[in-house]
Design an enzyme around this catalytic site. Structure first.
Site, mmCIF file in Angstrom:
data_model
loop_
_atom_site.group_PDB
_atom_site.id
_atom_site.type_symbol
_atom_site.label_atom_id
_atom_site.label_comp_id
_atom_site.label_asym_id
_atom_site.label_seq_id
_atom_site.Cartn_x
_atom_site.Cartn_y
_atom_site.Cartn_z
ATOM 1 N N LYS A 61 0.876 -1.179 0.000
ATOM 2 C CA LYS A 61 0.000 0.000 0.000
ATOM 3 C C LYS A 61 0.903 1.216 0.000
ATOM 4 O O LYS A 61 1.751 1.358 0.885
ATOM 5 C CB LYS A 61 -0.841 -0.056 1.280
ATOM 6 C CG LYS A 61 -1.650 1.145 1.628
ATOM 7 C CD LYS A 61 -2.405 0.792 2.916
ATOM 8 C CE LYS A 61 -3.411 1.805 3.338
ATOM 9 N NZ LYS A 61 -2.845 3.062 3.789
HETATM 10 P P1 FBP Z 1 -6.615 7.381 4.782
HETATM 11 O O1 FBP Z 1 -7.323 6.897 3.556
HETATM 12 O O2 FBP Z 1 -7.552 8.086 5.712
HETATM 13 O O3 FBP Z 1 -5.395 8.198 4.419
HETATM 14 O O4 FBP Z 1 -6.126 6.082 5.572
HETATM 15 C C1 FBP Z 1 -5.055 5.296 5.099
HETATM 16 C C2 FBP Z 1 -4.005 5.173 6.181
HETATM 17 O O5 FBP Z 1 -2.908 4.397 5.759
HETATM 18 C C3 FBP Z 1 -4.533 4.602 7.468
HETATM 19 O O6 FBP Z 1 -4.520 3.196 7.491
HETATM 20 C C4 FBP Z 1 -3.644 5.231 8.486
HETATM 21 O O7 FBP Z 1 -4.245 5.423 9.708
HETATM 22 C C5 FBP Z 1 -3.307 6.554 7.878
HETATM 23 O O8 FBP Z 1 -3.500 6.453 6.503
HETATM 24 C C6 FBP Z 1 -1.885 6.940 8.170
HETATM 25 O O9 FBP Z 1 -1.582 8.126 7.518
HETATM 26 P P2 FBP Z 1 -0.281 8.957 7.820
HETATM 27 O O10 FBP Z 1 0.694 8.069 8.532
HETATM 28 O O11 FBP Z 1 0.219 9.401 6.491
HETATM 29 O O12 FBP Z 1 -0.704 10.097 8.665
#
Ligand code: FBP
Length: 272
Positions: free
Chosen positions: A189
């Site tokens: 991802k």
């Molecule tokens: P979103 O679609 O809200 O960005 O979520 C994806 C994700 O990977 C979540 O699993 C995780 O909590 C968040 O983004 C972490 O984002 P970052 O570390 O960039 O703040």
């Protein structure tokens, strides 16, 4: 690498992972735009949409989810147990995400369909995370469950390296995707690097490894769908999304559109 086309968390080879680990990673601020999203049961309900191929939860919410399923009789989406996580509360020297759950507990006690692990390559704690991931990946192989790597290269190593312009540098994002292949993930991802060409560059590094785009902060339906579509068009396999779904009053409407783009090969105009 496992054959993910037969996996519980894919449909027609693609995935839409509904991520709900934000209460750990970001805290209540992510639920403020849509207060009902602070209640996990609301998001459990949303996960029943046909488009959702997995619901990503931390251990506590995963236990709650299994109870909810039993008590309501609802099926919900397959469970992706997010095995590590960290909060935004302390000011840290650099990124590290410790394990909160073992693969054994995830599979034996919670019947998880897949495991998720955040990798912060480039952090001063990279070596430790690689060791943690090795244990997770090998344990997952024993239980025959796929591993999704949240590959987020970031931290001092990258900021201080003159070869890179930061964590959004397309080269860094492609490197992160490649690490998914190298370290034995079954799906990786990645943050969207900003355009289709750079996603294509990322795809050129991962052979048949499944890739999903990370959702990011809330945007308009069209802008969001366009990025998802552009990744699918160059071999991407879908999306892991949190805020763009649970911060909406009617998440089902965007999920309907995403279903068309991710699983039915529709254009953004057709999906809209
Ligand atoms: P979103 O679609 O809200 O960005 O979520 C994806 C994700 O990977 C979540 O699993 C995780 O909590 C968040 O983004 C972490 O984002 P970052 O570390 O960039 O703040």
């Amino acid at each position: 690498m496992k054959d993910m086309d037969d996996s519980a968390i894919t449909r027609n080879g693609n995935s839409l992972i509904l991520a709900y680990d934000h209460g750990t990673e970001h805290g209540p601020v992510d639920f403020e735009p849509m207060p009902k999203s602070a209640d996990p049961r609301h998001v459990f309900e949303v996960s029943q949409h046909d488009a959702v191929t997995a619901l990503a939860l931390q251990k506590g919410n995963a236990e709650y989810y299994r109870n909810w399923q039993e008590n309501t009789g609802n099926e919900g989406a397959p469970l992706l147990l997010k095995i590590n996580g960290n909060s935004s509360l302390p000011k840290r020297e650099d990124y590290y995400s410790p394990k909160q759950c073992s693969v054994q507990y995830a599979v034996e006690e919670l019947d998880a369909d897949a495991i998720g692990y955040t990798m912060y390559a480039g952090s001063i704690h990279e070596d430790e995370m690689w060791k943690d991931f090795r244990e997770v990946q090998e344990e997952a192989r024993k239980y025959d469950v796929p591993v999704v790597m949240w590959s987020y290269p970031r931290g001092k190593g990258i900021e201080e390296n003159p070869d890179y312009s930061g964590q959004k540098d397309p080269e860094v994002v492609a490197y992160g995707a490649r690490l998914g292949l190298e370290l034995g993930a079954d799906m990786v991802k990645c943050k969207y690097p900003g355009n289709q060409e750079d996603w294509e560059r990322l795809e050129s590094q991962v052979a048949e490894l499944k890739t999903v785009m990370s959702g990011g902060s809330k945007r308009s339906d069209r802008a969001f769908l366009q990025d998802v579509h552009d990744t699918i068009e160059v071999s991407g396999n879908g999306l892991a999304v949190g805020r763009n779904i649970f911060q909406r009053e009617e998440p089902g409407e965007l999920l309907d559109k995403l279903e068309k783009v991710i699983f039915e090969g529709k254009t953004v105009d057709e999906a809209m």
